[in-house]
Enzyme design. Structure first.
Site, PDB file in Angstrom:
ATOM      1  N   ASN A 147       0.734  -1.100   0.031  1.00  0.00           N
ATOM      2  CA  ASN A 147      -0.076   0.103   0.156  1.00  0.00           C
ATOM      3  C   ASN A 147       0.920   1.232   0.051  1.00  0.00           C
ATOM      4  O   ASN A 147       0.430   2.341   0.328  1.00  0.00           O
ATOM      5  CB  ASN A 147      -1.142   0.010   1.200  1.00  0.00           C
ATOM      6  CG  ASN A 147      -0.339  -0.295   2.511  1.00  0.00           C
ATOM      7  OD1 ASN A 147       0.793  -0.249   2.525  1.00  0.00           O
ATOM      8  ND2 ASN A 147      -1.100  -0.516   3.650  1.00  0.00           N
ATOM      9  N   ARG A 285       3.122   7.058  11.449  1.00  0.00           N
ATOM     10  CA  ARG A 285       2.402   6.606  12.569  1.00  0.00           C
ATOM     11  C   ARG A 285       2.367   7.684  13.523  1.00  0.00           C
ATOM     12  O   ARG A 285       3.151   8.662  13.864  1.00  0.00           O
ATOM     13  CB  ARG A 285       3.531   5.692  13.247  1.00  0.00           C
ATOM     14  CG  ARG A 285       3.505   4.185  12.771  1.00  0.00           C
ATOM     15  CD  ARG A 285       2.202   3.561  12.769  1.00  0.00           C
ATOM     16  NE  ARG A 285       2.140   2.371  12.000  1.00  0.00           N
ATOM     17  CZ  ARG A 285       1.761   2.183  10.849  1.00  0.00           C
ATOM     18  NH1 ARG A 285       1.320   3.002  10.021  1.00  0.00           N
ATOM     19  NH2 ARG A 285       1.736   0.694  10.152  1.00  0.00           N
ATOM     20  N   GLN A 314      -4.688   3.219  18.482  1.00  0.00           N
ATOM     21  CA  GLN A 314      -5.877   3.300  17.510  1.00  0.00           C
ATOM     22  C   GLN A 314      -6.571   1.964  17.877  1.00  0.00           C
ATOM     23  O   GLN A 314      -6.241   0.872  18.149  1.00  0.00           O
ATOM     24  CB  GLN A 314      -5.340   2.882  16.143  1.00  0.00           C
ATOM     25  CG  GLN A 314      -4.582   4.323  15.536  1.00  0.00           C
ATOM     26  CD  GLN A 314      -4.283   4.127  14.112  1.00  0.00           C
ATOM     27  OE1 GLN A 314      -3.611   4.881  13.406  1.00  0.00           O
ATOM     28  NE2 GLN A 314      -4.477   2.860  13.696  1.00  0.00           N
ATOM     29  N   HIS A 333      -7.625   5.870  10.283  1.00  0.00           N
ATOM     30  CA  HIS A 333      -6.289   5.190   9.554  1.00  0.00           C
ATOM     31  C   HIS A 333      -6.857   4.446   8.291  1.00  0.00           C
ATOM     32  O   HIS A 333      -7.386   3.512   8.405  1.00  0.00           O
ATOM     33  CB  HIS A 333      -5.733   4.275  10.453  1.00  0.00           C
ATOM     34  CG  HIS A 333      -4.263   3.964  10.047  1.00  0.00           C
ATOM     35  ND1 HIS A 333      -3.566   3.242  10.767  1.00  0.00           N
ATOM     36  CD2 HIS A 333      -3.869   3.746   8.799  1.00  0.00           C
ATOM     37  CE1 HIS A 333      -2.260   2.966  10.155  1.00  0.00           C
ATOM     38  NE2 HIS A 333      -2.641   3.370   8.636  1.00  0.00           N
TER      39      HIS A 333
HETATM   40  P1  NDP Z   1       9.980   1.889   3.594  1.00  0.00           P
HETATM   41  O1  NDP Z   1      10.778   0.935   4.505  1.00  0.00           O
HETATM   42  O2  NDP Z   1      10.039   1.695   2.245  1.00  0.00           O
HETATM   43  O3  NDP Z   1      10.720   3.376   3.864  1.00  0.00           O
HETATM   44  C1  NDP Z   1      10.845   3.853   5.238  1.00  0.00           C
HETATM   45  C2  NDP Z   1      12.181   4.895   4.988  1.00  0.00           C
HETATM   46  O4  NDP Z   1      12.329   5.365   6.487  1.00  0.00           O
HETATM   47  C3  NDP Z   1      13.268   3.999   4.813  1.00  0.00           C
HETATM   48  O5  NDP Z   1      13.870   4.611   3.699  1.00  0.00           O
HETATM   49  C4  NDP Z   1      14.131   4.136   6.072  1.00  0.00           C
HETATM   50  O6  NDP Z   1      15.530   4.298   5.720  1.00  0.00           O
HETATM   51  C5  NDP Z   1      13.535   5.413   6.380  1.00  0.00           C
HETATM   52  N1  NDP Z   1      13.881   5.754   7.850  1.00  0.00           N
HETATM   53  C6  NDP Z   1      13.925   4.712   9.198  1.00  0.00           C
HETATM   54  N2  NDP Z   1      14.268   5.241   9.972  1.00  0.00           N
HETATM   55  C7  NDP Z   1      14.812   6.549   9.793  1.00  0.00           C
HETATM   56  C8  NDP Z   1      15.228   7.879  10.590  1.00  0.00           C
HETATM   57  N3  NDP Z   1      15.223   7.597  11.895  1.00  0.00           N
HETATM   58  N4  NDP Z   1      15.508   8.790  10.073  1.00  0.00           N
HETATM   59  C9  NDP Z   1      15.160   8.897   8.793  1.00  0.00           C
HETATM   60  N5  NDP Z   1      14.554   8.073   7.711  1.00  0.00           N
HETATM   61  C10 NDP Z   1      14.481   6.771   8.314  1.00  0.00           C
HETATM   62  O7  NDP Z   1       8.755   1.890   3.985  1.00  0.00           O
HETATM   63  P2  NDP Z   1       7.187   2.640   3.388  1.00  0.00           P
HETATM   64  O8  NDP Z   1       7.867   3.744   2.830  1.00  0.00           O
HETATM   65  O9  NDP Z   1       6.422   1.493   2.369  1.00  0.00           O
HETATM   66  O10 NDP Z   1       6.521   2.843   4.735  1.00  0.00           O
HETATM   67  C11 NDP Z   1       6.888   3.744   5.665  1.00  0.00           C
HETATM   68  C12 NDP Z   1       6.165   3.611   6.963  1.00  0.00           C
HETATM   69  O11 NDP Z   1       4.791   4.368   6.411  1.00  0.00           O
HETATM   70  C13 NDP Z   1       5.713   2.413   7.467  1.00  0.00           C
HETATM   71  O12 NDP Z   1       6.619   1.853   8.278  1.00  0.00           O
HETATM   72  C14 NDP Z   1       4.423   2.640   8.101  1.00  0.00           C
HETATM   73  O13 NDP Z   1       4.737   3.033   9.482  1.00  0.00           O
HETATM   74  C15 NDP Z   1       3.531   3.707   7.214  1.00  0.00           C
HETATM   75  N6  NDP Z   1       2.598   3.363   6.544  1.00  0.00           N
HETATM   76  C16 NDP Z   1       1.258   3.860   6.630  1.00  0.00           C
HETATM   77  C17 NDP Z   1       0.027   3.467   5.985  1.00  0.00           C
HETATM   78  C18 NDP Z   1      -0.912   4.173   6.178  1.00  0.00           C
HETATM   79  O14 NDP Z   1      -1.960   3.482   5.728  1.00  0.00           O
HETATM   80  N7  NDP Z   1      -1.127   5.242   6.840  1.00  0.00           N
HETATM   81  C19 NDP Z   1       0.549   2.430   5.029  1.00  0.00           C
HETATM   82  C20 NDP Z   1       1.914   1.990   4.584  1.00  0.00           C
HETATM   83  C21 NDP Z   1       2.735   2.264   5.496  1.00  0.00           C
HETATM   84  P3  NDP Z   1      16.485   3.298   5.387  1.00  0.00           P
HETATM   85  O15 NDP Z   1      15.614   1.899   4.977  1.00  0.00           O
HETATM   86  O16 NDP Z   1      17.233   3.891   4.125  1.00  0.00           O
HETATM   87  O17 NDP Z   1      17.255   3.064   6.724  1.00  0.00           O
END
Ligand code: NDP
Length: 399
Positions: A147, A285, A314, A333
């Site tokens: 998603n 989140r 939630q 959500h």
């Molecule tokens: P990804 O894993 O592709 O992306 C998350 C990114 O956040 C990665 O590039 C990661 O860095 C980066 N990151 C992690 N920790 C840090 C930090 N401390 N500072 C800066 N960057 C950081 O996941 P998605 O993009 O697919 O999803 C992200 C989040 O969105 C999910 O974990 C979830 O919580 C939320 N989400 C919400 C939804 C909704 O319905 N509202 C649905 C889907 C997701 P790197 O990997 O480079 O270390």
């Protein structure tokens, strides 16, 4: 034989739908970057139908029962007397959606003596105490990418809704009025603004790609820098940390997982570094933001608007301040559970279960915890620890 305990959100108030506004959903060939969509051997549901609620059962019942396993589906997830706590002690597999999370705290994991696998039907496994899961040797898996694009579309919608003051203007119409000056005295063009994402993974990068068309200046921060050609394609400026990014941005979108490094990242101190009148959109989140600091910043005018669909816990209690603070565009959500997204994550859950029951490895990119450590996507994007503290507050919500 295994017991599969599945926690899903309630059916629609008027009952499970028997028709839908559209007769199909588009077929997507693959995710951006080439990752394949879920590959279960088959599915027992029609894509485009409501799968994420109790009666939808993620389309799993025929499959689970045909294998001789038991499927228990409930929405009653919070508090010690909930059906979830009652059913948990002999469950081998727990499935839960972030939209309606069954919090798997250390205490609950300790009670779940037979638990081996926790599946997130969606993305974001912060509702599981990952520290406790590591110590117990559980496998935690989610349906990576299912998603991400859905959420990136939602982000663009919410940014435009805030900047252009859409929701209050809509309310004027619904309420039978017509005061244009009232509508536009908080309305701007997005064009020319600086827009930044904290986290440039699947959602963050997709949001940047979509926003580029609005002729804005793009910024990002992330633990890993994007490839140089992607930075060039987007014209995006990298920042070493969130503070450096928020100082220059008119609009900030949060797209990191919730883990110990990001818990309460947006507190009074970081918000005070933002440009006065900035907009903040959080579909990642709720707990990445300090609840009361956000409400204070909207009241003082430090933030011009806040929107998102994620809360903590939630469901949010009726008196959660984000329901009533000024200039917000909150929804429950929902961004990652469009009918289109449900078809993908229901197929992904089926794929994970097929692997589990046939003792085949689960795809590396779906893993968050495995073999007593962070693994796969979890090892890349999370840090070890627990962020479920306070989730028992969800029991205060009364239907
Ligand atoms: P990804 O894993 O592709 O992306 C998350 C990114 O956040 C990665 O590039 C990661 O860095 C980066 N990151 C992690 N920790 C840090 C930090 N401390 N500072 C800066 N960057 C950081 O996941 P998605 O993009 O697919 O999803 C992200 C989040 O969105 C999910 O974990 C979830 O919580 C939320 N989400 C919400 C939804 C909704 O319905 N509202 C649905 C889907 C997701 P790197 O990997 O480079 O270390």
């Amino acid at each position: 034989m295994a017991k599969v305990l599945c926690v899903l959100y309630d059916d629609p108030v008027a009952g499970y739908p028997n028709s839908y506004p559209r007769s199909d959903i588009p077929e997507i060939a693959q995710y951006p970057g080439g990752q394949s969509l879920p590959t279960p051997k088959r599915i027992d549901f029609k894509p485009g139908t409501l799968l994420g609620c109790v009666s939808g059962e993620l389309g799993l019942r025929p499959f689970v029962e045909s294998q001789g396993h038991t499927l228990v589906v409930t929405s009653d997830k919070d508090g010690p007397k909930s059906a979830f706590e009652r059913e948990l002690p002999d469950a081998e597999v727990v499935i839960s959606q972030p939209f309606w999370p069954a919090y798997l705290t250390q205490e609950r994991i300790a009670k779940a003596k037979k638990l081996k696998l926790a599946i997130t039907a969606g993305i974001g496994s912060d509702h599981v105490d990952l520290q406790a899961a590591i110590e117990r040797g559980l496998t935690v898996a989610e349906v990576t990418y299912c998603n991400s694009i859905s959420v990136s579309e939602h982000i663009v919608m919410m940014i435009l809704a805030l900047v252009r003051n859409y929701i209050p203007s809509y309310q004027w119409v619904v309420n039978g009025g017509w005061n244009i000056a009232d509508c536009v005295s908080r309305s701007y063009d997005l064009e020319g603004m600086s827009v930044g994402t904290v986290g440039a993974g699947r959602i963050g990068t997709a949001a940047l790609r979509r926003l580029k068309a609005f002729d804005v200046n793009l910024h990002y921060t992330d633990r890993h820098r994007l490839p140089a050609e992607v930075e060039r394609e987007l014209g995006a400026t990298f920042h070493p940390d969130a503070e450096s990014l928020v100082r220059v941005c008119d609009v900030v979108t949060i797209n990191t997982p919730l883990h110990p490094e990001t818990e309460h990242l947006f507190d009074d101190a970081l918000i005070s570094k933002m440009k006065r009148g900035a907009y903040l959109v959080n579909t990642a989140r709720g707990k990445i933001c300090d609840r009361d600091a956000i409400a204070r910043a909207l009241k003082s005018g430090q933030l011009a608007g806040y929107a998102g669909d994620v809360w903590f816990p939630q469901p949010a209690p009726k008196d959660h301040p984000w329901r009533s603070m000024p200039h917000h565009g909150m929804t429950p959500h929902v961004s990652g559970t469009s009918l289109s997204a449900q078809a993908r994550y229901a197929a992904g859950v089926r794929e994970i279960l097929e692997c589990w029951f046939e003792k085949r490895p689960i795809r590396e990119e779906y893993l968050i915890v495995s073999g007593g450590e962070l693994a796969g996507a979890g090892a890349h994007s999370y840090s070890v620890g627990n962020v479920t503290a306070g989730s028992d507050e969800a029991a205060r919500y009364r239907r």
